[in-house]
Design a protein around this motif. Structure first.
Motif, PDB file in Angstrom:
ATOM      1  N   PRO A 158       0.814  -1.227   0.000  1.00  0.00           N
ATOM      2  CA  PRO A 158       0.000   0.000   0.000  1.00  0.00           C
ATOM      3  C   PRO A 158       0.841   1.268   0.000  1.00  0.00           C
ATOM      4  CG  PRO A 158      -0.116  -1.093   2.143  1.00  0.00           C
ATOM      5  CD  PRO A 158       0.540  -2.055   1.198  1.00  0.00           C
ATOM      6  N   MET A 159       1.995   1.238   0.665  1.00  0.00           N
ATOM      7  CA  MET A 159       2.845   2.429   0.649  1.00  0.00           C
ATOM      8  C   MET A 159       3.431   2.669  -0.749  1.00  0.00           C
ATOM      9  SD  MET A 159       2.520   3.648   3.717  1.00  0.00           S
ATOM     10  CE  MET A 159       0.808   3.097   3.430  1.00  0.00           C
ATOM     11  N   ILE A 185      -3.946   5.027   2.397  1.00  0.00           N
ATOM     12  CA  ILE A 185      -3.227   5.578   1.244  1.00  0.00           C
ATOM     13  C   ILE A 185      -2.892   7.043   1.478  1.00  0.00           C
ATOM     14  CG2 ILE A 185      -3.299   6.028  -1.232  1.00  0.00           C
ATOM     15  CD1 ILE A 185      -2.997   3.071  -0.422  1.00  0.00           C
ATOM     16  N   GLY A 186      -3.792   7.787   2.103  1.00  0.00           N
ATOM     17  CA  GLY A 186      -3.480   9.174   2.446  1.00  0.00           C
ATOM     18  C   GLY A 186      -2.280   9.268   3.374  1.00  0.00           C
ATOM     19  N   VAL A 245       0.591  20.545  -5.670  1.00  0.00           N
ATOM     20  CA  VAL A 245      -0.038  19.268  -6.024  1.00  0.00           C
ATOM     21  C   VAL A 245      -1.075  18.908  -4.967  1.00  0.00           C
ATOM     22  CG1 VAL A 245       0.306  16.834  -6.575  1.00  0.00           C
ATOM     23  CG2 VAL A 245       2.123  18.470  -7.091  1.00  0.00           C
ATOM     24  N   ALA A 246      -2.248  18.458  -5.426  1.00  0.00           N
ATOM     25  CA  ALA A 246      -3.271  17.921  -4.531  1.00  0.00           C
ATOM     26  C   ALA A 246      -3.450  16.440  -4.842  1.00  0.00           C
ATOM     27  CB  ALA A 246      -4.598  18.656  -4.719  1.00  0.00           C
ATOM     28  N   PHE A 247      -3.474  15.618  -3.804  1.00  0.00           N
ATOM     29  CA  PHE A 247      -3.632  14.174  -3.965  1.00  0.00           C
ATOM     30  C   PHE A 247      -5.005  13.757  -3.448  1.00  0.00           C
ATOM     31  CE2 PHE A 247       0.880  14.962  -3.722  1.00  0.00           C
ATOM     32  CZ  PHE A 247       1.424  14.117  -4.681  1.00  0.00           C
ATOM     33  N   ASP A 248      -5.808  13.150  -4.306  1.00  0.00           N
ATOM     34  CA  ASP A 248      -7.125  12.652  -3.907  1.00  0.00           C
ATOM     35  C   ASP A 248      -6.986  11.207  -3.450  1.00  0.00           C
ATOM     36  OD1 ASP A 248      -9.731  11.822  -3.611  1.00  0.00           O
ATOM     37  OD2 ASP A 248     -10.121  11.697  -5.773  1.00  0.00           O
ATOM     38  N   ALA A 249      -7.013  11.015  -2.138  1.00  0.00           N
ATOM     39  CA  ALA A 249      -6.944   9.672  -1.564  1.00  0.00           C
ATOM     40  C   ALA A 249      -8.261   9.316  -0.882  1.00  0.00           C
ATOM     41  CB  ALA A 249      -5.799   9.584  -0.556  1.00  0.00           C
TER      42      ALA A 249
END
Length: 350
Positions: A158-159, A185-186, A245-249
């Motif tokens: 998962p990492m 994941i976040g 950057v934005a990460f959608d988790a």
């Protein structure tokens, strides 16, 4: 041997099955820990919606239910098949679980993680980590160094999902980021960003438990978007520039749409989560800011290597957000995760 086998929708049984024997080029692993992830939950509760046709043999692996689950796992090599080099009995290992066709357009580009007929060991193959033993091609094995134990090793998969997303984003040390969703994941994205030298990382998470979990590993810019002004916090922490950057988790449409408005000029959004429902996005905002949006899936072998090295360097911890159950507790753990009562669960394969 004891194994957790998926038979049909919401039908997961703990059964005694025959121990596998390694074929040529394979190793036999005594499994130690196997994580339960969102893909397992999708497969358990809605197998057809997960993209796997459980009524037909998989075109690459030939497997179909009953299927031993567990695609994020660690263990110890106990037997070698003929022709195996570079791996020894006694090695502590994790497994890159992807099977790919080698002939589709994605495979032709070396993008085996998005093979058009992709399969995963422990999801759409014969064998998996939620059993006492499994066999796997030796080419998929990554040996753990001293200092990375088997419990941490089960988190490599998962990492690596999160690491792959951070690598794909192109973010550089000194830039700024936002993470939507502080699930496993976040949290993995947070670890990977810090390992890449990104210090300003704003986390948006409405769950009290998940905010506490990511704060417990060191995150200090954590916002409850239901009670606080996320946009104001982004502006404050970035000097009014927005995040690079934005990460959608999280996989929540409105949260992603909101994050897009917080991008700096030329910024980018990376979708790591699977969205179960469509969402509306206004393309004009990409034009006006020359921003972009893209997705990432899974990982490549080099992502495993990078995560293992970062773990050896002390960049990760499992304290405070990872719990364990025995094989007999797998079904209850699925229900607990579905209801949000657990964060990350590792199944002990004993």
């Amino acid at each position: 041997m004891k194994a957790a086998r998926f038979h049909a929708q919401e039908d997961l049984r703990i059964e005694d099955i025959e121990e596998p024997v390694p074929g040529p080029g394979e190793v036999k692993i005594r499994n130690a820990y196997s994580g339960i992830c969102g893909s397992d939950l999708h497969f358990y509760y809605a197998p057809e919606a997960s993209g796997v046709n459980i009524n037909e043999p998989h075109p690459i692996t030939g497997a179909k239910p009953p299927q031993v689950l567990g695609h994020e796992f660690s263990g110890t090599v106990v037997e070698l098949g003929d022709g195996v080099d570079g791996v020894e009995v006694g090695d502590r290992v994790v497994v890159w679980p992807i099977y790919y066709c080698g002939s589709c357009a994605a495979c032709g580009k070396g993008m085996y993680n998005i093979c058009r007929t992709i399969a995963f060991h422990g999801l759409s193959s014969n064998g998996g980590g939620m059993a006492e033993f499994t066999t796997i091609p030796a080419s998929k094995v990554h040996v753990l160094p001293e200092g990375v134990d088997l419990r941490m090793g089960a988190l490599v998969e998962p990492m690596a999902v999160a690491w792959h997303a951070v690598e794909a984003s192109g973010i550089q040390a000194g830039q700024t980021a936002m993470i939507i969703g502080a699930g496993p994941i976040g949290i993995g994205v947070w670890f990977a960003l810090r390992a890449h030298g990104v210090e300003t990382v704003i986390v948006s998470e409405p769950s009290d438990e998940r905010r506490a979990a990511i704060e417990g590993v060191g995150a200090d810019l954590v916002v409850n978007p239901m009670a606080q002004d996320l946009a104001a916090r982004v502006q404050e922490e970035t000097g009014g520039r927005g995040v690079d950057v934005a990460f959608d988790a999280a996989g929540i449409g409105p949260a992603l749409s909101g994050a897009l408005t917080q991008l700096a000029p030329g910024g980018r959004a990376i979708v790591v989560a699977i969205h179960e429902r469509p969402t509306e996005i206004q393309p004009t905002q990409f034009v006006m800011g020359e921003t972009g949006i893209s997705g990432t899936l899974a990982y490549l072998p080099e992502d495993f290597d990078a995560v293992i090295q970062a773990m050896a360097d002390g960049k990760y911890t499992s304290e405070g957000w990872v719990s364990e159950v025995s094989l007999d507790g797998v079904v209850d753990a699925f229900h607990a995760l579905r209801s949000g009562r657990r964060m990350k669960v590792l199944v002990r394969a004993d």
